[in-house]
Scaffold this active site. Structure first.
Site, PDB file in Angstrom:
ATOM      1  N   GLY A 130       0.842  -1.209   0.000  1.00 33.08           N
ATOM      2  CA  GLY A 130       0.000   0.000   0.000  1.00 33.08           C
ATOM      3  C   GLY A 130       0.870   1.248   0.000  1.00 33.08           C
ATOM      4  O   GLY A 130       0.500   2.287   0.558  1.00 33.08           O
TER       5      GLY A 130
ATOM      6  N   TYR B  79     -14.078  -1.712   8.973  1.00 35.32           N
ATOM      7  CA  TYR B  79     -12.653  -1.340   9.104  1.00 35.32           C
ATOM      8  C   TYR B  79     -12.195  -1.468  10.558  1.00 35.32           C
ATOM      9  O   TYR B  79     -11.164  -2.077  10.850  1.00 35.32           O
ATOM     10  CB  TYR B  79     -12.495   0.093   8.590  1.00 35.32           C
TER      11      TYR B  79
ATOM     12  N   LYS C  63      -9.492  -3.990  12.197  1.00 32.69           N
ATOM     13  CA  LYS C  63      -8.307  -3.513  12.935  1.00 32.69           C
ATOM     14  C   LYS C  63      -8.246  -4.156  14.320  1.00 32.69           C
ATOM     15  O   LYS C  63      -7.177  -4.576  14.773  1.00 32.69           O
ATOM     16  CB  LYS C  63      -8.313  -1.982  13.040  1.00 32.69           C
TER      17      LYS C  63
HETATM   18  C1  AKB Z   1     -10.155   6.724   8.687  1.00 29.24           C
HETATM   19  O1  AKB Z   1     -10.711   7.828   8.841  1.00 29.24           O
HETATM   20  O2  AKB Z   1     -10.754   5.709   8.347  1.00 29.24           O
HETATM   21  C2  AKB Z   1      -8.676   6.620   8.981  1.00 29.24           C
HETATM   22  C3  AKB Z   1      -8.423   6.183  10.385  1.00 29.24           C
HETATM   23  C4  AKB Z   1      -8.744   7.076  11.503  1.00 29.24           C
HETATM   24  O3  AKB Z   1      -7.940   5.101  10.588  1.00 29.24           O
HETATM   25  N1  AKB Z   1      -8.037   7.871   8.730  1.00 29.24           N
END
Ligand code: AKB
Length: 319
Positions: free
Chosen positions: A10, A142, A146
């Site tokens: 990436g 997301y 994580k």
């Molecule tokens: C997002 O906004 O998804 C990223 C993060 C805070 O991981 N910048």
């Protein structure tokens, strides 16, 4: 000692570009292989590049056979806003790729860096000075990827002694490469629009406080964490990292000091719901204790530096 051979996945993204340039400055351009699904631009094109889809374990193994990596910075991921548009693909990309990297590092002596995010936190998390160890209830795919990734990192360290290190990045602000697909992107876009049009329509409300950081601090933190002696890294999930906390209204006021005609309007969209689940500010006591972390740029220093450098960049790309 074996010379370093570093892979960045990436690498054409917002963090990857600057991390690659810093690592190339330190180890020499041929020691750092940048990889992505798109071609590198500008300075980044000067050095080894591999077109590489991180979901392919075979391709990762092939690259390792070719270059004999000693370090991997695995940055490729879909972020919070883009992730919500295709949750299952985001899960696959973010998780499969991390597991391929960890599996490789289980078999070969490779030190791994993998970024986590403030997106692991949720609405049940204490919002102010969010502690390292607290209620963690992510609401985006997301954030879920994580949080799961943090546990996989810890598992590979405990079970296989893989030297994997991680930071929960706040929103990152930079001028070299635009941000791509996050909820904190407004804090980058606002600068482009302020210089270009003198006006910005913000997709978050004026009082949405979020944890943020200027890219030079984020790159320094990443390198300081990776440079620290192994025994100092007591957290093998991911470290909280605090930078600057501000709202769109505060950032706009700071920009107005340098661009007096700048104006802003607020038109919250689906990203507001995501931002509402994230902390206002972060407590990074463990990072301070374990590897001496200290943020440098405050809101006004960051704003000054962003405007100065973005103006130069936009002017030279217009010529
Ligand atoms: C997002 O906004 O998804 C990223 C993060 C805070 O991981 N910048």
């Amino acid at each position: 000692m074996k010379p370093e051979s570093i892979l960045i996945t990436g690498a054409c993204g917002q963090i990857g570009t600057e991390l690659a340039l810093s690592l190339r400055q330190r180890y020499g351009k041929n020691a750092v292989v940048v990889s992505d699904v798109r071609e590198p631009q500008g300075e980044l094109a000067d050095g080894p590049f591999e077109m590489f889809n991180v979901t392919s374990e075979k391709d990762l193994e092939r690259l390792h056979k070719q270059y004999g990596f000693t370090q991997i910075y695995h940055l490729a991921a879909l972020l919070s806003a883009t992730g919500e548009k295709n949750p299952l693909f985001t899960w696959k990309l973010n998780m499969d790729s991390l597991l391929h990297v960890l599996e490789l590092a289980r078999q070969y002596p490779i030190k791994v860096y993998w970024p986590s995010s403030i997106a692991v936190f949720g609405p049940e998390t204490p919002a102010n000075h969010t502690p390292q160890h607290t209620v963690i209830t992510p609401r985006t795919v997301y954030g879920i990827s994580k949080l799961s990734g943090e546990h996989w990192c810890k598992y590979y360290y405990d079970r296989y002694n893989v030297d994997v290190r991680s930071i929960r990045y706040p929103g990152l602000i930079s001028y070299k490469t635009p941000a791509g697909g996050g909820t904190t992107d407004y804090a980058v876009d606002i600068f482009y629009q302020a210089i270009d049009k003198g006006y910005y329509e913000c997709f978050l409300t004026e009082n949405t406080f979020l944890p943020m950081m200027y890219m030079p601090d984020a790159i320094r933190a990443t390198l300081e964490l990776m440079d620290s002696p192994k025994e100092n890294i007591k957290n093998r999930w991911s470290y909280n990292l605090a930078g600057i906390s501000f709202s769109p209204a505060q950032l706009a006021a700071e920009i107005k000091k340098l661009i007096p005609d700048f104006s802003i309007a607020y038109k919250p969209d689906f990203r507001q719901k995501i931002a509402d689940t994230w902390p206002n500010s972060i407590d990074d006591y463990e990072a301070q204790q374990d590897w001496g972390w200290k943020n440098a740029y405050d809101l006004s220093e960051m704003t000054n530096d962003m405007i100065k450098n973005l103006k130069i960049k936009l002017k030279s790309s217009a010529q």
